[in-house]
Enzyme design. Structure first.
Site, short mmCIF file in Angstrom:
data_model
loop_
_atom_site.label_atom_id
_atom_site.label_comp_id
_atom_site.label_asym_id
_atom_site.label_seq_id
_atom_site.Cartn_x
_atom_site.Cartn_y
_atom_site.Cartn_z
CB SER A 121 -0.89 -0.12 1.19
OG SER A 121 -0.22 -0.35 2.54
CD GLU A 154 -3.65 3.51 -5.07
OE1 GLU A 154 -3.98 4.78 -5.04
OE2 GLU A 154 -3.20 2.88 -3.95
#
Length: 293
Positions: A121, A154
């Site tokens: 992340s 993402e």
């Protein structure tokens, strides 16, 4: 379904790994779930089974669909079982040294053409890629938590990531019926670059006595229309994860605005990591969560 990808390997049978395994199998991919111990693997498979059972109860899928999805998922604590995978997604803890050790173990096992991806992340994709034998076939595929519910993924390329790797990852995400957003390889990418400083600021607001836990979360839920308050969200993410992302931002961008709040550090030092440990900004040990400040 993507013609190139048939088998998806997942490293890490925690919350994220199990979520990625579930949505991949749901989309018709064969899934191989790996973790270091059989106990973790079995716990992960039981979690997936429980999630799918709830989907049957709520009418989102039939019992036959649940059985078909489960039949596509195998679990093992032998890293060699990942050898047949076309795409391996590492979803281990947000610690660069842990991830590097995993790549050292898994790379010799994989087919030369297999893609290796990380669900990090916040960490540098380029730097992680350099710890593998396939930087051209390495990239970030960052799912949001909880994976079965959240629609966004993402995609992050490292400096060496080939166009074919990126195109395959994009097709894979589309086949899961999720939306791609493309982020450049900067600390914490897009979502966490914006979200975590907001959470950190909420913790500063608590630390400085501007408002209580309840006041801050109520203010943001009703005043900014957020589905959950920032402190409640921090507990859900895990305060250790919040702290590590803030440290990545602070180290990587060298800006004092990313300094982790001392209160966040204190909670992590106390082992109050949020929901998963029973206490964070709320105490989860009773019937209903109670603010701890």
């Amino acid at each position: 379904m993507n013609a190139v990808l048939k088998t998806i390997g997942i490293i890490g049978a925690g919350q994220m790994g199990c979520g990625i395994a579930q949505v991949s199998a749901d989309a018709g991919y064969k899934v191989q779930l790996y973790d270091v111990s059989d106990e973790r693997v079995q716990h992960g498979l039981a979690t997936i089974n429980g999630n799918l059972a709830r989907h049957v109860t709520s009418g989102k899928m039939t019992d036959d669909e649940r059985s078909a999805t489960l039949a596509l998922i195998s679990g093992s604590s032998d890293i060699n079982d990942l050898a047949a995978s076309d795409l391996v997604i590492e979803a281990a803890t947000e610690d660069e040294s842990v991830k590097r050790k995993i790549y050292a173990q898994v790379c010799p096992v994989l087919k030369p053409e297999a893609i290796l991806a990380t669900n990090t992340s916040s960490l540098s994709i380029t730097r992680l890629a350099s710890a593998t034998d396939r930087p051209e076939h390495f990239m970030g595929i960052h799912f949001m938590n909880p994976v079965p519910v959240m629609k966004l993924v993402e995609l992050v390329r490292g400096i060496a990531t080939e166009e074919g790797t990126f195109a395959t990852a994009k097709e894979f995400v589309a086949s899961l019926e999720k939306t791609v957003t493309v982020a450049e390889d900067f600390p914490a990418f897009i979502v966490n670059r914006i979200l975590l400083p907001m959470i950190n600021e909420a913790i500063y607001t608590l630390y400085e006595g501007v408002g209580t836990v309840d006041a801050i979360d109520t203010a943001m839920k009703l005043g900014a229309n957020h589905p959950m308050g920032p402190l409640q969200l921090a507990d859900f993410i895990g305060l250790d994860t919040c702290l590590s992302i803030m440290q990545v931002l602070h180290d990587g961008l060298a800006d004092s605005k990313y300094r982790p709040c001392p209160l966040l550090v204190k909670y992590v030092e106390a082992g109050w990591l949020g929901r998963k440990s029973g206490r964070g900004f709320y105490d989860y040990r009773g019937e209903t969560p109670v603010p701890t400040r």
